[in-house]
Design a protein around this motif. Structure first.
Motif, PDB file in Angstrom:
ATOM      1  N   ASP A 165      49.387  38.085  41.147  1.00 54.57           N
ATOM      2  CA  ASP A 165      49.270  36.643  40.907  1.00 54.57           C
ATOM      3  C   ASP A 165      48.231  36.379  39.824  1.00 54.57           C
ATOM      4  OD1 ASP A 165      50.938  35.629  43.153  1.00 54.57           O
ATOM      5  OD2 ASP A 165      49.496  36.801  44.315  1.00 54.57           O
ATOM      6  N   GLN A 166      47.297  37.306  39.710  1.00 58.39           N
ATOM      7  CA  GLN A 166      46.189  37.134  38.769  1.00 58.39           C
ATOM      8  C   GLN A 166      45.784  38.508  38.262  1.00 58.39           C
ATOM      9  OE1 GLN A 166      43.743  34.184  38.097  1.00 58.39           O
ATOM     10  NE2 GLN A 166      43.348  35.685  36.478  1.00 58.39           N
ATOM     11  N   TYR A 173      48.378  36.800  48.354  1.00 55.86           N
ATOM     12  CA  TYR A 173      47.788  36.609  47.021  1.00 55.86           C
ATOM     13  C   TYR A 173      47.146  37.931  46.589  1.00 55.86           C
ATOM     14  CZ  TYR A 173      44.358  34.834  43.613  1.00 55.86           C
ATOM     15  OH  TYR A 173      43.606  34.606  42.492  1.00 55.86           O
ATOM     16  N   SER A 223      51.267  35.492  36.810  1.00 57.17           N
ATOM     17  CA  SER A 223      51.185  34.068  36.463  1.00 57.17           C
ATOM     18  C   SER A 223      49.874  33.682  35.777  1.00 57.17           C
ATOM     19  CB  SER A 223      51.444  33.198  37.686  1.00 57.17           C
ATOM     20  OG  SER A 223      50.812  33.731  38.806  1.00 57.17           O
TER      21      SER A 223
END
Ligand code: NAD
Ligand code: ZN
Length: 360
Positions: A172-173, A135, A10
């Motif tokens: 997520d990153q 996460y 994302s």
């Protein structure tokens, strides 16, 4: 017809030196002072203060060094998860993987297994993960596998080498800082870079090809040809381009599949422990019949960079050992269907596989 609905990474940062932004990225994601960030870091950086001093540790955060000597195992994931659960007062705020495909895959698997019951081996396959992962952030330090962008984490379990493929697997990153790849040894740079090149060839020549995969695969292929064969690139340009080629190559296979080289390489990896990058190169060198143009370009790249691949690694194997590799390779049905079409079983017989392995 039902079309696949894929998750993607994302958030992504790209740029030389962007690793320094890690702290700003993590601060808002901290759940509490006793919910640490766990940094899984390739142990090649243990003695590299240049990188380790920039890891933004606070409160109870910790670094766990991971050896990339061997590819990740399900048992290793389970041990790490147990250690994290036992030593943290609260569920961690996140898992950050800093390294190559080995450490990135470990970070994805650990993030999944902290929030899912049972053992990692129970989740090898497609869409078996029930709960969202912690996460998790991926920071590649070597380019080519596409693990930073993919929906899988490849693990060797007691029975098989197979990914945990799920909507919760992607990071997520991601932080893409090409500067982090500057210390990669030349041979390893070539092997992991060729993983990307082979992803492109297998995707572009596969029967699953579609405009989505083609657009990413063509760009990655073009970048690989440029950076492995063009003399006029600076080292920095080559690092930047390979990092983006890896990303695009990964995107290309997300919506298609890999092929013959990967199927055979998985067999070598399972039986002999041959690592993914070099294994793909050893196999691809013998695949003119399936990928004539790709293998020709590969051989040019190999000669230009004076890469000598191991020879005769299957020379002394027993019939039983050949059978193990053949079983592993044949079990990867989607790869064969992509490479050879619906009637692949008529082309890729056990005898044919034995012949191919015997040449390596
Ligand atoms: P790797 O992570 O195994 O690392 C290879 C070597 O390079 C190691 O010795 C490592 O310590 C070293 N290294 C990494 N960064 C370095 C740096 N900046 N400086 C010096 N040395 C450095 O290599 P890889 O080829 O990136 O990853 C292979 C793994 O990736 C395999 O386990 C394979 O199964 C997996 N893989 C995963 C996917 C996916 O989509 N999840 C795709 C392809 C491959
Ligand atoms: Zn690969």
């Amino acid at each position: 017809m039902s079309y696949k609905n894929y998750p993607m990474v994302s958030r992504v940062v790209f740029g030389r030196g962007s690793f320094s932004q890690l702290e700003d990225i993590l601060v808002p994601k901290r759940l509490s002072t006793i919910a640490p960030f766990i940094f899984l870091v390739d142990d090649v950086f243990k003695k590299d203060p240049d990188l380790t001093s920039r890891i933004p540790l606070a409160y109870e955060d910790k670094i766990i060094y991971i050896s990339a000597e061997e590819e990740p195992k399900t048992s290793q994931v389970d041990e790490l998860v147990e250690d994290i659960i036992l030593t943290c007062k609260q569920r961690p705020s996140g898992i950050i993987g800093i390294g190559g495909g080995t450490v990135l895959d470990m970070a994805k698997a650990v993030a999944i297994m902290v929030t899912n019951q049972g053992e990692a081996k129970d989740y090898q396959g497609w869409d078996l993960v029930k709960n969202p992962a912690l996460y998790h952030v991926g920071i590649p330090t070597i380019s080519g596998t596409g693990a930073e962008v993919s929906r899988t984490t490849v693990l060797t379990g007691p029975e098989k080498k197979l990914g945990i493929n799920s909507d919760y697997t992607p990071f997520d990153q991601v932080i893409l800082d090409p500067e982090l790849t500057k210390g990669v040894p030349k041979d390893q740079w070539f092997y992991t870079g060729m993983d990307c090149f082979i992803h492109c060839v297998e995707s572009l020549k596969g029967t699953y090809l579609n405009a989505f995969s083609e657009s990413y695969g063509e760009k990655a292929y073009e970048l690989c040809v440029e950076l492995f064969l063009d003399n006029n690139l600076s080292e920095e340009e080559a690092q930047d381009k390979l990092m983006m080629a890896s990303w695009h190559g990964g995107m290309s296979i997300a919506y298609s599949q890999v092929g013959v080289a990967h199927a055979l390489s998985y067999g070598l990896g399972y039986l002999l422990g041959t690592k993914h990058g070099i294994g793909n190169c050893i196999v691809f060198d013998h695949l003119e019949e399936f990928y004539p143009e790709g293998v020709k370009v590969f051989k040019e790249m190999k000669a230009k960079h004076d890469i000598k691949l191991p020879q005769g690694i299957c020379a002394n194997l027993s019939d039983k050992e050949f059978d193990i590799m053949i079983d592993v390779a044949l079990s990867l049905e989607p790869l064969w269907e992509n490479a050879l079409g619906k009637n692949w079983k008529k082309v890729m017989t056990r005898e044919k596989l034995r012949d191919l392995y015997s040449r390596m």
